[in-house]
Design a protein around this motif. Structure first.
Motif, short mmCIF file in Angstrom:
data_model
loop_
_atom_site.label_atom_id
_atom_site.label_comp_id
_atom_site.label_asym_id
_atom_site.label_seq_id
_atom_site.Cartn_x
_atom_site.Cartn_y
_atom_site.Cartn_z
N ASP A 1 -124.94 92.03 45.19
CA ASP A 1 -123.83 91.37 44.52
C ASP A 1 -123.04 90.49 45.49
O ASP A 1 -122.55 89.41 45.12
CB ASP A 1 -122.89 92.40 43.88
N ALA A 2 -122.92 90.94 46.74
CA ALA A 2 -122.22 90.13 47.76
C ALA A 2 -123.00 88.83 48.02
O ALA A 2 -122.40 87.76 48.19
CB ALA A 2 -122.06 90.92 49.05
N PHE A 3 -124.33 88.93 48.05
CA PHE A 3 -125.15 87.72 48.21
C PHE A 3 -124.95 86.79 47.02
O PHE A 3 -124.79 85.57 47.18
CB PHE A 3 -126.62 88.09 48.36
N CYS A 4 -124.97 87.35 45.81
CA CYS A 4 -124.82 86.53 44.60
C CYS A 4 -123.48 85.78 44.59
O CYS A 4 -123.42 84.61 44.20
CB CYS A 4 -124.92 87.40 43.35
N ALA A 5 -122.41 86.45 45.03
CA ALA A 5 -121.10 85.81 45.07
C ALA A 5 -121.13 84.60 46.00
O ALA A 5 -120.63 83.52 45.66
CB ALA A 5 -120.03 86.81 45.52
N GLY A 6 -121.72 84.78 47.19
CA GLY A 6 -121.83 83.66 48.12
C GLY A 6 -122.72 82.54 47.60
O GLY A 6 -122.44 81.35 47.79
N TYR A 7 -123.82 82.92 46.95
CA TYR A 7 -124.75 81.94 46.37
C TYR A 7 -124.02 81.08 45.33
O TYR A 7 -124.12 79.85 45.34
CB TYR A 7 -125.91 82.68 45.74
N ILE A 8 -123.29 81.74 44.44
CA ILE A 8 -122.55 81.01 43.39
C ILE A 8 -121.53 80.07 44.02
O ILE A 8 -121.36 78.93 43.57
CB ILE A 8 -121.86 82.01 42.43
N PHE A 9 -120.86 80.53 45.07
CA PHE A 9 -119.86 79.69 45.75
C PHE A 9 -120.49 78.41 46.29
O PHE A 9 -119.94 77.32 46.14
CB PHE A 9 -119.19 80.47 46.88
N ILE A 10 -121.64 78.55 46.94
CA ILE A 10 -122.31 77.38 47.51
C ILE A 10 -122.68 76.39 46.41
O ILE A 10 -122.48 75.17 46.54
CB ILE A 10 -123.56 77.79 48.31
N ARG A 11 -123.22 76.90 45.30
CA ARG A 11 -123.60 76.02 44.18
C ARG A 11 -122.36 75.34 43.57
O ARG A 11 -122.38 74.15 43.25
CB ARG A 11 -124.33 76.82 43.12
N LEU A 12 -121.28 76.10 43.41
CA LEU A 12 -120.05 75.52 42.85
C LEU A 12 -119.48 74.46 43.79
O LEU A 12 -119.06 73.38 43.35
CB LEU A 12 -119.01 76.62 42.64
N ALA A 13 -119.46 74.76 45.08
CA ALA A 13 -118.92 73.82 46.06
C ALA A 13 -119.76 72.55 46.11
O ALA A 13 -119.22 71.43 46.18
CB ALA A 13 -118.86 74.47 47.44
N PHE A 14 -121.09 72.70 46.04
CA PHE A 14 -121.97 71.53 46.05
C PHE A 14 -121.70 70.65 44.83
O PHE A 14 -121.59 69.42 44.94
CB PHE A 14 -123.43 71.98 46.07
N SER A 15 -121.61 71.28 43.66
CA SER A 15 -121.33 70.53 42.44
C SER A 15 -120.00 69.79 42.53
O SER A 15 -119.89 68.63 42.14
CB SER A 15 -121.32 71.49 41.24
N GLU A 16 -119.00 70.46 43.07
CA GLU A 16 -117.67 69.85 43.20
C GLU A 16 -117.70 68.68 44.19
O GLU A 16 -117.10 67.63 43.95
CB GLU A 16 -116.68 70.91 43.65
#
Length: 533
Positions: free
Chosen positions: A369-384
């Motif tokens: 779950d900790a990996f998933c949280a970081g993964y989602i953050f990277i994708r969100l930041a890239f999109s932004e």
């Protein structure tokens, strides 16, 4: 991914330390013993942020982490590639003399963890111990002042029986032992390594009865008879009190490392994680809400909550390119395999997880779950970032953090008057619908069972009685869509009268004050009339 317990923590600590130091940011997740164990402090849509903090503070006072997940995300700029080194730590409160916690277990939490194959045996038999900062300071003082004795131990009866056996073996060996001779105590090695109370008592026993024997805690517990010179050198080089504290700190050493390095922390719906970390590794949470904010930002100045971030960013995308659910599993799959993987025309950075592949995809394993949280953050930041720089450039981790700075320390809150709190300062105004006052048509009492049944069709709604006569109730609605549907439906039925809450019209305090004013005005006018006559 790597699962770490007390049997593997010491040998892996330097690797853990190295990966955290090299990380650009840290994903974090906790599994804990109870979520809301105190029914009198249940969350409510009526809660202000301050009220919610005080409720959560009471609920987490005796909740403990059972599993802590950390993922250290490192970045290779040449390959535009992230690697997440994920760890799942099984932890439990330390036990030593007066260091002895009691805590809450919630049946729903146990059932939830059991459903997701949580290994309770590994947690309680092999959990890595930890102490809070307050417990550590108190223990250091007591050890320094020699205020802890064998009689203070929690299992002294069993320890004494074991030491009786040790005494027979050592005494028999000591009678013929000369300087340099060694004695292997293989039968006691495991207990010496894992039972800190036994270790303390064993050490005291040997020191008290055999002044020229030194204990070497190798894989096999070893006693060595040494001369006076070597004994003095060993005493100078070793601090037994510090060794005891180090054993009890356990995972606390990782926590201290995170605090000292001030790495950005990434979580998903992270408020409870932060509260439980602070409660268990610092001590009691501050009484004042503002002091909690100051403490949190002092320890962890950069925290990103991916649930809050996605809630705000999704509105920039068309309906068909949104994820309907904001739970961790749904968002991870949305960004890894679904529509979210291709929200931009640019190729996004690659992200991989390092470690045991068997643990990949096991949700509610804290490391995954900790990996998933970081993964989602990277994708969100890239999109932004692509919205601002549509040129195909490679974004550095520091650019991600700067680009997402508006979301720093904004933590999602569920079922509250606000949808997030801001640890950096003032909390946001409520974006929930206003409160509504509901009462039955005609001079009747409100049937709360009937009302609850009628309101259940409109999603997350809460009711609070407004008068002792049960003639009115205050309604809190989660969103405007539900509020509109409720008002429209109730206006059709003619059974209930619904109006927007007004503090002046509906507050009992204001109404009482107004009536007092009317009474006082009437008395004054009567007095003037009598005086004039």
């Amino acid at each position: 991914m790597s699962e770490i317990d007390s049997s593997t923590f010491k040998q892996n600590f330097e690797d853990i330390k190295s990966n955290i130091k090299a990380a650009k940011f840290i994903g974090i997740d906790l599994e804990f013993s109870a979520l809301n164990p105190l029914s009198n402090y249940a969350p409510s849509l009526f809660d202000t942020p301050k009220q919610r903090y005080h409720k959560l503070k009471k609920n987490v006072e005796n909740s403990i982490p059972l599993q802590i997940g950390l993922t250290a995300f490192k970045f290779d700029a040449d390959a535009n590639h992230y690697v997440g080194k994920a760890y799942t730590f099984y932890v439990k409160p330390a036990l030593f003399s007066h260091v002895n916690r009691y805590f809450h277990f919630e049946t729903s939490s146990i059932e939830f963890l059991a459903f997701h194959n949580f290994d309770f045996n590994k947690c309680f038999l092999k959990g890595i111990p930890y102490m809070s900062r307050i417990q550590e300071e108190d223990l250091r003082r007591k050890l320094k002042n020699n205020e802890i004795y064998e009689t203070n131990m929690n299992f002294m009866g069993e320890i004494r029986s074991c030491l009786d056996n040790v005494s027979k073996i050592v005494n028999e060996w000591y009678e013929t032992a000369t300087i340099g001779d060694i004695l292997l105590l293989d039968d006691f090695s495991s207990r010496y390594q894992t039972d800190i109370e036994f270790k303390f008592c064993f050490h005291k026993f040997i020191r008290r009865n055999f002044s020229d024997i030194w204990i070497f805690p190798h894989r096999i517990l070893t006693l060595n008879r040494v001369d006076a010179k070597e004994l003095n050198e060993l005493n100078d080089e070793n601090d037994f009190n510090e060794e005891i504290i180090d054993s009890l700190l356990g995972f606390g050493k990782v926590y201290k490392l995170l605090v000292s390095l001030k790495k950005p922390i990434i979580g998903h719906n992270a408020l409870m994680d932060v509260l439980i970390l602070l409660t268990n590794f610092e001590g009691n949470l501050p009484d004042k809400y503002d002091d909690f904010k100051k403490l949190s930002t002092k320890l962890f100045p950069i925290i990103f909550d991916t649930k809050h971030i996605y809630y705000n960013i999704q509105r920039k995308n068309p309906e068909e390119k949104r994820c309907n659910n904001t739970d961790l599993k749904s968002l991870y799959e949305f960004f890894s395999d679904g529509v979210g993987r291709h929200l931009t025309k640019m190729d996004s950075t690659s992200i991989q997880i390092e470690g045991d592949k068997e643990l990949i995809g096991k949700y509610h394993n804290a490391g995954w779950d900790a990996f998933c949280a970081g993964y989602i953050f990277i994708r969100l930041a890239f999109s932004e970032m692509c919205q601002k720089h549509p040129s195909g450039k490679i974004f550095m981790p520091t650019e991600y953090l700067r680009g997402m700075s508006q979301y720093n320390n904004c933590l999602n809150v569920i079922r509250c008057s606000v949808n997030h709190i801001n640890l950096n300062g003032e909390d946001p105004p409520s974006i929930r619908p206003p409160y509504y006052v509901i009462e039955p048509q005609g001079n009747k009492k409100l049937d709360f069972m009937e009302l609850t049944s009628a309101l259940s069709a409109f999603g997350s709604i809460e009711i609070k009685p407004m008068s002792w006569k049960n003639s009115k109730a205050l309604i809190a609605v989660d969103n405007y869509s539900s509020a509109k549907s409720m008002i429209r439906e109730f206006n059709k039925t003619k059974k209930f009268k619904v109006q927007e809450y007004s503090f002046i019209r509906h507050s009992p305090i204001v109404r009482a004050a107004l009536w007092s004013g009317v009474t006082l005005s009437g008395m004054t006018l009567l007095l003037l009339m009598v005086t004039n006559r």
